[in-house]
Every structure is written in structure tokens, then in C-alpha cells.
Design a protein around this motif. Structure first.
Motif, PDB file in Angstrom:
ATOM      1  N   SER A   1       1.133   5.075  -1.308  1.00 35.71           N
ATOM      2  CA  SER A   1       1.258   4.122  -2.406  1.00 35.71           C
ATOM      3  C   SER A   1       2.721   3.693  -2.478  1.00 35.71           C
ATOM      4  N   ASN A   2       2.950   2.380  -2.374  1.00 38.35           N
ATOM      5  CA  ASN A   2       4.316   1.873  -2.376  1.00 38.35           C
ATOM      6  C   ASN A   2       4.298   0.458  -2.955  1.00 38.35           C
ATOM      7  N   PRO A   3       5.220   0.154  -3.894  1.00 43.52           N
ATOM      8  CA  PRO A   3       5.212  -1.190  -4.515  1.00 43.52           C
ATOM      9  C   PRO A   3       5.264  -2.307  -3.474  1.00 43.52           C
ATOM     10  N   GLU A   4       5.873  -2.027  -2.338  1.00 45.15           N
ATOM     11  CA  GLU A   4       6.035  -3.032  -1.289  1.00 45.15           C
ATOM     12  C   GLU A   4       4.688  -3.475  -0.710  1.00 45.15           C
ATOM     13  N   THR A   5       3.731  -2.538  -0.642  1.00 47.56           N
ATOM     14  CA  THR A   5       2.455  -2.845   0.022  1.00 47.56           C
ATOM     15  C   THR A   5       1.227  -2.662  -0.876  1.00 47.56           C
ATOM     16  N   ASP A   6       1.422  -2.207  -2.109  1.00 54.15           N
ATOM     17  CA  ASP A   6       0.256  -1.950  -2.985  1.00 54.15           C
ATOM     18  C   ASP A   6      -0.575  -3.198  -3.231  1.00 54.15           C
ATOM     19  N   ASP A   7       0.084  -4.372  -3.183  1.00 56.56           N
ATOM     20  CA  ASP A   7      -0.619  -5.615  -3.482  1.00 56.56           C
ATOM     21  C   ASP A   7      -1.173  -6.292  -2.224  1.00 56.56           C
ATOM     22  N   TYR A   8      -1.068  -5.657  -1.064  1.00 53.76           N
ATOM     23  CA  TYR A   8      -1.567  -6.260   0.175  1.00 53.76           C
ATOM     24  C   TYR A   8      -3.082  -6.427   0.099  1.00 53.76           C
ATOM     25  N   ARG A   9      -3.548  -7.558   0.620  1.00 49.89           N
ATOM     26  CA  ARG A   9      -4.997  -7.812   0.600  1.00 49.89           C
ATOM     27  C   ARG A   9      -5.693  -6.966   1.657  1.00 49.89           C
ATOM     28  N   TYR A  10      -6.977  -6.722   1.418  1.00 47.00           N
ATOM     29  CA  TYR A  10      -7.785  -5.854   2.291  1.00 47.00           C
ATOM     30  C   TYR A  10      -9.022  -6.628   2.727  1.00 47.00           C
TER      31      TYR A  10
ATOM     32  N   ARG B   1       8.189  -0.029   8.395  1.00 48.53           N
ATOM     33  CA  ARG B   1       7.985   0.652   7.108  1.00 48.53           C
ATOM     34  C   ARG B   1       6.673   0.208   6.451  1.00 48.53           C
ATOM     35  N   ILE B   2       6.381  -1.079   6.554  1.00 44.24           N
ATOM     36  CA  ILE B   2       5.118  -1.599   5.995  1.00 44.24           C
ATOM     37  C   ILE B   2       3.931  -0.994   6.737  1.00 44.24           C
ATOM     38  N   LEU B   3       4.042  -0.942   8.062  1.00 41.67           N
ATOM     39  CA  LEU B   3       2.978  -0.318   8.852  1.00 41.67           C
ATOM     40  C   LEU B   3       2.771   1.134   8.419  1.00 41.67           C
ATOM     41  N   ASP B   4       3.860   1.866   8.248  1.00 45.11           N
ATOM     42  CA  ASP B   4       3.789   3.284   7.876  1.00 45.11           C
ATOM     43  C   ASP B   4       3.066   3.450   6.541  1.00 45.11           C
TER      44      ASP B   4
END
Length: 582
Positions: A499-508, A489-492
């Protein structure tokens, strides 16, 4: 991508450090890790003038100081001209499938989930673990010939790996003369048009999946049999005759089989639910027997007597058929070998399913993880002496504890603990999961396992008949419904730019950008076609298969799965227990 078999790996490791006689007129090829121990041995070989010339291939890049040590030894031994080539091969990873890799086989405990999550770990030890992982990942991207866009969560081991990998890639790109990502290498990479996305995930994101009882062929083999580096070992049954009274029981023979891409049946069915595999093996067996009977029939007809025209034309017709049958004999024998292989392996798996009621565990855990209605109480399964091993019961309870929104009340927990202890369970792993759950509750919301579920189907058609190799009576015919596990799901989200609260804060991180950015805002707004998912802290075949299924449903997408180590539930439970011992 390179793949070293178990025997090759042990052979390379041991041969270097054995006593070897000089063979002065023979060139020698070395394929070794650039460890202190190995470079010392190479220096010793140079001093002893063992070979005519030396081709040194280092699995990972050798440091300047170690290279200088070898140069000094060559100089002292007057063997400088004999050191013909020195290569950094960047092969410090193992490819198990076309779309799956692991980091190391030997000394994997140094980068295990237990090593990373020890409460008393020193900063220097953590740095060493991260450097080992980053070194292997760097080798992976050099071999791939691609500089990825890196995404990772904040505040865990995955972030530490991302920061270090970004720095290592950036430094290599900046050194234009010695960069491994310029010119020819980029063109030969499999990702020559668009750069791949590299998603780093932390094992702590999802502790339920590695403990989960599974229902697909490859994952079941890894869970219940001895399956390591694509080789499975199965105990062969010795027949039903009893040993004479007082005699030692017969020792069971162990037979090993390699399960590789050359095996078409394996390629087609490794991700299938087990009942489908049993049916497919039976079908293959029936087809083979029909072909074998045809050859026998033709042979008997060839003994025709009488000289009438009908008999002669029939004979020439059958001669052509028999010639065709004989020419396909090697193919038929290979087919027989593979059928025997999968009959033995599937039978061994089925024995575990039946004796441990693994279908019941799998179905119950799927319901727990998808928050479905339960048809029997957890306490009943734990207390049932016929349902599974001690380890099965503990795995089930841990999944219940991990996935429950609210932890059980103290009174309920005591009741569960008593039932587990009465069943013979060691509660050390629960101690660790309680600490982990308390910590993750503060850090983030619990993992969501999607609306998974299984559908019981009707009875098996082909494998329920009496002539079948597989006695499936009492085993549920469960069919999987496609659902995304947390890692998928995170990969998707990241691959499709959702845009998803689960991954919006992931670093780039983009190592090609001149200045390192602290941004979590992606510069690339287009969905990715290719991605690599890597789990720091260990992975499993359940997650891998879930990603394979996800990719199959998306035309043109390509996803690779990697992990720092590959473990089954028993190996993971052992690590959790070590962490929970007081």
C-alpha cells in the motif's frame, strides 16, 4: 521472441516494392505489415503471376477488408489455388534482449513522446497513436501466450492504452472459436502457472532519468556512441601520423559490431560500471596474451635437438600440450575477436568520458536526484568551458530544474539562463519542462529518486598501470549504490501488493472478468512472480538496467521491460526542444 536485424528489416521493406522478374516455378514467402501499400503490391504480384505459390505472413493481424482485396485480386488473376497459406504472425514488436522489447523501428516518430504530447494534437490523431501501441502490445501478449492483469495510473496516455488493450483482449477471449488465448497456446506460454502483472507507466512520470548521464557499459554506449538495434558503430582511429600540408584530412573508417547474447563478456558486463568493464577487458587481454605466449613457447621447444631420453620424454609431453593448444585455437581466436571488439568500444566510450568529464556529470546528477549535499555550484559547471558539451550542460540543468522541490527564483533562473546561453545552449527544452513542471505540480507530487548515490573508490588497480590499454588517469572510479528509480519503485509496489499513496489509486483491469470493472482494488492479493513494465512515450537503458538489478536481488522474480521507443538523451532532448519551440 522474434528479433529482426536492421538489414533484415530494411531488406523486407524494400524488396517488396522493387521491380521483380517473374519466377513461375518458385514459391514465394511474404513477411510484411498489412498496410494498404503492401497489400496493393501483393495484389499486383498476383495479377502479374510472378510465382508458383504464395505464402502470406502478416506481421500484424490483417483486416477483413484488406483480406477481401487480396481474395478479389487472386480471383481476377485466376490464382486462388496459388495462395497456399495466409498467416497472422502477431510479431509487431522487436526483442532487443531476453527481457526487453520495443514496439517499432520504422516510423517510430508516429508514436514518439513528441507525437503524444503535442499541445495541438487532434483527438483522432491521439486515437490512432493509441491504436498503434495497443496493436503491438496485443501481438506481444499473443506471442507470450498469457492474459495479464493490467495496472495503470489515471489521467494520461498510459490509461488510454490500458483501456483499449483491456477491451481488445476481452473481445478476443469472448470469441471462443477464434480466441488466441485458449488451449494449446496457453500451455506453451512462458507464464503458464501464474498470470503476469502488466504495469503501464507514462514517460511524464519521470523526465529526469532519460536525460541522466550514466555510468554502466550498455547505457553509456547508447548515450555516447551510435548504438541501434544491438549494433554499435565506432570510428576507428587512423594512427597519429599527420596528413601532408594542404591534403584533405583522412576520412575515419567506421566499424560496426553486433553486441548480442552470444558474447559472454557482453552478457556479463553490460550492466557493470564502466571502470569495472575497463578492468575486465584488461584482465581478458592479459589472459589471452599468456595463452598466446604459451603456444609460442611450446613451438620453440618443439625444435629440440639431441636424442637423449629426457629430451624425448619432454618432447612427447610438449607434443600433448601443443596438440591441446592447437585444438583450442578456434576458441582462442574467437576470444581475441571479442577482446578487440570490447577494447575498441570501451576505448571510444572512454574518449567521451574524458573529453566531456562525464564522470563529473554523473556524480553531480546523482547527488541532485538523491538530494545529497553538492560540493560545487551548478553555475560553475555550466560556465566551465572544459566541462562537457553544450548538450551535457543543458541536460544537467534540466535535471536540476526537474528534481528541485522549489523552482529557482526568477533572479536565479535568469542568471542560469544567461550562463546557458553564453555556453551556446538552446533553451527550447527548458520552455517545455517549465510547462510540464507547472502541470505536474497541479497533478501530482514530483518523482522521488530514492537515496541513490555513488561512492568514489580507490584508484584502479589493473588499469592504472602503464601497460594497460586504457589510460584512466583523471577519471573517477565511481561505484553505484543500488537504488530504485521511479518506474522500478512503482513496479515494486504493485508486484508486492504494497500500500503506497503513489500507486494506491492505480486502475485495475482483468480482461478475463466477464464485466469490465472500474475498480482500483485488486482482486488478486498474492504478490506477483512475473511482471512486464511498459513505458508509453519512450524508455532507456538506464531504466532497463535498474529493473534488471532489482530482479537480480529477488529470487524467483522475473521482470520484462518494454517501451514504445528506445531513445538516448540526445534524441529525447531533441523531442523536448521541438515541444518547447514558440
Amino acid at each position: 521472441m522474434p528479433h529482426l536485424s536492421k538489414t533484415q528489416q530494411s531488406r523486407y521493406g524494400s524488396l517488396l516494392h522493387t521491380d521483380r522478374d517473374p519466377i513461375p516455378d518458385v514459391p514465394a514467402i511474404y513477411f510484411v505489415m498489412p498496410t494498404e501499400e503492401n497489400t496493393d503490391r501483393i495484389c499486383q504480384d498476383l495479377r502479374n503471376q510472378l510465382y508458383e505459390s504464395y505464402y502470406l505472413n502478416f506481421i500484424s493481424a490483417i483486416s477483413r477488408s484488406k483480406l477481401e482485396d487480396i481474395a478479389s485480386a487472386a480471383l481476377a488473376a485466376n490464382a486462388v489455388n496459388q495462395v497456399t497459406k495466409v498467416f497472422d504472425q502477431y510479431l509487431n514488436f522487436i526483442t532487443l534482449e531476453d527481457d526487453m522489447f520495443i514496439l517499432c523501428n520504422q516510423n517510430k516518430e508516429h508514436i514518439s513522446y513528441h507525437a503524444i504530447n503535442k499541445p495541438d494534437i487532434m483527438d483522432t490523431d491521439m486515437e490512432a497513436i493509441m491504436d498503434t501501441i495497443v496493436d503491438s502490445l496485443f501481438c506481444f501478449f499473443v506471442t507470450l501466450g498469457a492474459v495479464p492483469i493490467i495496472r495503470c495510473p489515471r489521467g494520461n496516455a498510459a490509461e488510454m492504452v490500458a483501456v483499449k488493450l483491456d477491451k481488445k483482449l476481452r473481445e478476443n477471449l469472448r470469441d471462443a472459436r477464434n480466441s488466441l488465448f485458449t488451449g494449446d497456446t496457453m500451455g506453451t506460454g512462458q507464464f503458464s502457472f501464474q498470470r503476469p502483472l502488466f504495469v503501464l507507466a507514462d514517460r511524464n512520470l519521470d523526465l529526469a532519468t532519460p536525460l541522466h548521464h550514466t555510468w554502466t557499459y550498455q547505457a553509456l554506449i547508447h548515450d555516447v556512441l551510435d548504438f541501434h538495434l544491438n549494433r554499435v558503430s565506432v570510428e576507428e582511429s587512423q594512427g597519429s601520423e599527420a596528413s601532408p600540408a594542404g591534403a584533405r584530412p583522412k576520412k575515419k573508417n567506421k566499424k560496426s559490431y553486433d553486441l548480442t547474447g552470444a558474447d559472454k563478456f557482453w552478457q556479463k558486463h553490460k550492466g557493470s560500471p564502466f571502470p569495472e568493464v575497463a578492468e575486465a577487458v584488461q584482465e581478458e587481454l592479459d589472459t589471452y596474451r599468456a595463452q598466446e605466449d604459451e603456444v609460442k613457447r611450446l613451438k620453440s621447444i618443439m625444435g629440440l635437438e639431441g636424442e637423449d631420453d629426457g629430451a624425448i620424454s619432454m618432447l612427447s609431453d610438449n607434443t600433448a600440450k601443443l596438440t591441446s593448444a592447437v585444438s583450442s585455437l578456434p576458441e582462442l581466436l574467437e576470444k581475441k575477436r571479442l577482446i578487440d571488439l570490447h577494447t575498441n568500444v570501451a576505448t571510444a566510450v572512454l574518449d567521451h568520458i574524458k573529453s566531456r568529464k562525464l564522470d563529473v556529470y554523473f556524480e553531480y546528477e546523482e547527488k541532485l536526484m538523491s538530494k545529497s549535499t553538492l560540493d560545487k555550484s551548478l553555475l560553475d559547471i555550466i560556465s566551465d568551458p572544459d566541462a562537457g558539451t553544450v548538450e551535457d550542460k543543458m541536460r544537467l540543468f534540466l535535471i536540476y530544474y526537474i528534481t528541485s522541490q522549489q523552482p529557482p527564483s526568477e533572479a536565479d533562473l535568469e542568471q542560469y539562463k544567461k550562463a546557458l546561453v553564453d555556453a551556446g545552449c538552446d533553451l527550447s527544452s527548458l520552455n517545455y519542462i517549465k510547462q510540464w513542471k507547472a502541470f505536474t505540480k497541479m497533478a501530482a507530487t514530483p518523482a522521488n529518486y530514492g537515496s541513490s548515490g555513488v561512492k568514489p573508490m580507490g584508484l584502479f588497480s589493473r588499469v592504472m598501470n602503464t601497460g594497460s590499454q586504457f589510460v584512466m588517469e583523471g577519471v573517477k572510479n565511481l561505484v553505484l549504490k543500488q537504488h530504485n528509480l521511479p518506474v522500478t519503485r512503482i513496479l515494486d509496489n504493485l508486484m508486492e501488493m504494497k500500500s503506497n499513496p503513489e500507486t494506491d489509486d492505480y486502475r485495475y483491469f482483468d480482461p478475463k472478468m466477464l464485466r469490465g470493472s472500474e475498480s482500483s482494488i485488486p482482486r488478486n492479493k498474492n504478490p506477483f512472480q512475473e511482471a512486464i513494465v511498459f513505458v508509453v512515450g519512450g524508455g532507456n537503458y538506464i531504466e532497463y538496467q535498474n529493473l534488471v538489478d532489482y530482479t537480480k536481488a529477488r529470487q524467483g522474480k522475473r521482470v520484462l521491460y518494454g517501451c514504445s521507443e528506445l531513445f538516448n538523451a540526445a534524441q529525447f532532448m531533441k523531442q523536448l526542444s521541438q515541444l518547447g519551440q514558440k
